[in-house]
Design a protein around this motif. Structure first.
Motif, mmCIF file in Angstrom:
data_model
loop_
_atom_site.group_PDB
_atom_site.id
_atom_site.type_symbol
_atom_site.label_atom_id
_atom_site.label_comp_id
_atom_site.label_asym_id
_atom_site.label_seq_id
_atom_site.Cartn_x
_atom_site.Cartn_y
_atom_site.Cartn_z
ATOM 1 N N PRO A 196 -14.485 12.961 30.108
ATOM 2 C CA PRO A 196 -15.139 12.501 28.956
ATOM 3 C C PRO A 196 -16.206 11.483 29.634
ATOM 4 O O PRO A 196 -15.821 10.586 30.325
ATOM 5 C CB PRO A 196 -14.049 11.684 28.174
ATOM 6 C CG PRO A 196 -12.954 11.476 29.162
ATOM 7 C CD PRO A 196 -12.985 12.689 30.107
ATOM 8 N N ALA A 197 -17.258 11.667 29.124
ATOM 9 C CA ALA A 197 -18.505 10.763 29.720
ATOM 10 C C ALA A 197 -19.553 10.364 28.675
ATOM 11 O O ALA A 197 -19.611 11.286 27.607
ATOM 12 C CB ALA A 197 -18.973 11.599 30.907
ATOM 13 N N ASN A 198 -20.180 9.385 28.847
ATOM 14 C CA ASN A 198 -21.310 9.127 27.823
ATOM 15 C C ASN A 198 -22.669 8.916 28.792
ATOM 16 O O ASN A 198 -22.610 8.323 29.713
ATOM 17 C CB ASN A 198 -21.188 7.891 27.280
ATOM 18 C CG ASN A 198 -19.811 7.587 26.403
ATOM 19 O OD1 ASN A 198 -19.797 8.082 25.424
ATOM 20 N ND2 ASN A 198 -18.520 7.003 26.959
ATOM 21 N N LYS A 199 -23.754 9.536 28.265
ATOM 22 C CA LYS A 199 -24.912 9.565 28.921
ATOM 23 C C LYS A 199 -25.977 8.847 28.237
ATOM 24 O O LYS A 199 -26.193 9.093 27.100
ATOM 25 C CB LYS A 199 -25.468 11.156 29.426
ATOM 26 C CG LYS A 199 -26.589 11.152 30.418
ATOM 27 C CD LYS A 199 -26.840 12.448 30.481
ATOM 28 C CE LYS A 199 -28.033 12.512 31.582
ATOM 29 N NZ LYS A 199 -28.194 13.931 31.997
ATOM 30 N N GLN A 200 -26.659 7.714 28.975
ATOM 31 C CA GLN A 200 -27.550 7.181 28.314
ATOM 32 C C GLN A 200 -28.699 7.143 29.245
ATOM 33 O O GLN A 200 -28.871 6.659 30.302
ATOM 34 C CB GLN A 200 -27.143 5.711 28.021
ATOM 35 C CG GLN A 200 -28.201 4.802 27.335
ATOM 36 C CD GLN A 200 -28.635 5.283 25.912
ATOM 37 O OE1 GLN A 200 -27.558 5.877 25.153
ATOM 38 N NE2 GLN A 200 -29.761 5.230 25.420
ATOM 39 N N GLY A 201 -29.822 7.890 29.014
ATOM 40 C CA GLY A 201 -31.076 8.080 30.061
ATOM 41 C C GLY A 201 -30.491 9.196 31.170
ATOM 42 O O GLY A 201 -29.813 10.065 30.963
ATOM 43 N N LYS A 202 -30.662 8.443 32.175
ATOM 44 C CA LYS A 202 -30.249 9.416 33.446
ATOM 45 C C LYS A 202 -28.801 8.674 33.874
ATOM 46 O O LYS A 202 -28.360 9.262 35.013
ATOM 47 C CB LYS A 202 -31.197 9.288 34.619
ATOM 48 C CG LYS A 202 -32.434 9.906 34.133
ATOM 49 C CD LYS A 202 -33.352 9.896 35.457
ATOM 50 C CE LYS A 202 -34.623 10.626 34.997
ATOM 51 N NZ LYS A 202 -35.630 10.689 36.077
ATOM 52 N N ARG A 203 -28.187 7.702 33.369
ATOM 53 C CA ARG A 203 -27.080 7.075 33.749
ATOM 54 C C ARG A 203 -25.678 7.595 33.072
ATOM 55 O O ARG A 203 -25.839 7.837 31.491
ATOM 56 C CB ARG A 203 -27.147 5.539 33.656
ATOM 57 C CG ARG A 203 -28.422 5.089 34.501
ATOM 58 C CD ARG A 203 -28.039 3.555 34.450
ATOM 59 N NE ARG A 203 -29.227 2.991 35.194
ATOM 60 C CZ ARG A 203 -28.756 2.704 36.679
ATOM 61 N NH1 ARG A 203 -27.868 2.650 37.055
ATOM 62 N NH2 ARG A 203 -29.969 2.003 37.047
ATOM 63 N N LEU A 204 -24.713 7.844 33.438
ATOM 64 C CA LEU A 204 -23.472 8.086 33.063
ATOM 65 C C LEU A 204 -22.558 6.787 32.911
ATOM 66 O O LEU A 204 -22.456 5.712 33.902
ATOM 67 C CB LEU A 204 -22.899 9.139 33.995
ATOM 68 C CG LEU A 204 -23.428 10.566 33.752
ATOM 69 C CD1 LEU A 204 -22.681 11.296 35.009
ATOM 70 C CD2 LEU A 204 -23.312 11.149 32.766
ATOM 71 N N TYR A 205 -21.915 6.768 31.716
ATOM 72 C CA TYR A 205 -20.950 5.585 31.513
ATOM 73 C C TYR A 205 -19.626 6.247 31.057
ATOM 74 O O TYR A 205 -19.347 7.251 30.437
ATOM 75 C CB TYR A 205 -21.489 4.696 30.424
ATOM 76 C CG TYR A 205 -22.547 3.983 31.067
ATOM 77 C CD1 TYR A 205 -22.779 2.952 31.833
ATOM 78 C CD2 TYR A 205 -24.033 4.380 30.590
ATOM 79 C CE1 TYR A 205 -23.999 2.337 32.198
ATOM 80 C CE2 TYR A 205 -25.198 3.600 30.875
ATOM 81 C CZ TYR A 205 -25.145 2.728 31.820
ATOM 82 O OH TYR A 205 -26.387 2.204 32.127
ATOM 83 N N PHE A 206 -18.550 5.712 31.416
ATOM 84 C CA PHE A 206 -17.238 5.936 30.990
ATOM 85 C C PHE A 206 -16.446 4.680 30.252
ATOM 86 O O PHE A 206 -16.645 3.723 30.915
ATOM 87 C CB PHE A 206 -16.294 6.563 32.273
ATOM 88 C CG PHE A 206 -17.356 7.539 33.004
ATOM 89 C CD1 PHE A 206 -16.836 8.722 32.758
ATOM 90 C CD2 PHE A 206 -18.217 7.011 33.983
ATOM 91 C CE1 PHE A 206 -17.547 9.881 33.487
ATOM 92 C CE2 PHE A 206 -18.875 8.073 34.723
ATOM 93 C CZ PHE A 206 -18.369 9.405 34.501
ATOM 94 N N TYR A 207 -15.703 5.023 29.476
ATOM 95 C CA TYR A 207 -14.693 4.273 28.905
ATOM 96 C C TYR A 207 -13.408 4.398 29.542
ATOM 97 O O TYR A 207 -12.993 5.082 29.717
ATOM 98 C CB TYR A 207 -14.486 4.266 27.316
ATOM 99 C CG TYR A 207 -15.731 3.868 26.607
ATOM 100 C CD1 TYR A 207 -15.868 2.516 26.282
ATOM 101 C CD2 TYR A 207 -16.519 4.743 25.711
ATOM 102 C CE1 TYR A 207 -17.002 2.344 25.395
ATOM 103 C CE2 TYR A 207 -17.696 4.532 25.053
ATOM 104 C CZ TYR A 207 -17.557 2.988 24.725
ATOM 105 O OH TYR A 207 -18.911 2.495 24.064
ATOM 106 N N ARG A 208 -12.842 3.086 29.905
ATOM 107 C CA ARG A 208 -11.674 3.064 30.712
ATOM 108 C C ARG A 208 -10.489 3.892 29.946
ATOM 109 O O ARG A 208 -9.820 4.551 30.377
ATOM 110 C CB ARG A 208 -11.176 1.772 30.854
ATOM 111 C CG ARG A 208 -9.784 1.426 31.686
ATOM 112 C CD ARG A 208 -9.561 -0.195 32.162
ATOM 113 N NE ARG A 208 -10.299 -0.698 32.852
ATOM 114 C CZ ARG A 208 -10.450 -0.699 34.253
ATOM 115 N NH1 ARG A 208 -9.376 -0.086 34.600
ATOM 116 N NH2 ARG A 208 -11.298 -1.144 35.035
#
Length: 113
Positions: free
Chosen positions: A68-80
């Motif tokens: 599971p990942a979230n993408k904003q622009g070219k960056r990836l973010y993850f919820y712990r």
């Protein structure tokens, strides 16, 4: 324990209410801290440290939609919390657990007529 008199009851009840209020405040603070920790947003480097995987492996898993990942622009973010749940879902069952599930499925089936 000290013996109490009837006249002491209002003071004792007041002390108990004060203590209960302080306990409730502590519990609410702990609950808020737990929620904040679960909603913590991680970068790919932080996710790699949490999962003990390389950054390249995480990129591969994101491309394959395995994590599971979230993408904003070219960056990836993850919820712990999502990453921890993802790890839990990959748990391998023991032989005993598999046998119990199988028995439940066969026992719940309707007999043939």
């Amino acid at each position: 324990m000290k013996p109490y008199k009837f006249e002491d009851l209002p003071d004792i009840i007041g002390e108990l209410l004060t203590r209960i209020d302080s306990i409730e405040k502590l519990l609410q603070e702990n609950k808020l801290n737990a929620v904040a920790a679960n909603d913590e947003l991680l970068t790919i480097s932080e996710a790699a440290i949490l999962l003990k995987l390389s950054v390249a492996t995480i990129y591969t898993k994101v491309c394959k939609n395995e994590i599971p990942a979230n993408k904003q622009g070219k960056r990836l973010y993850f919820y712990r919390a999502e990453l921890i749940n993802w790890i839990k879902l990959g748990r391998i069952k023991t032989i005993t657990e598999i046998q119990q599930e199988t028995e439940l499925k066969f026992n719940s089936r309707k007999p043939f007529k």
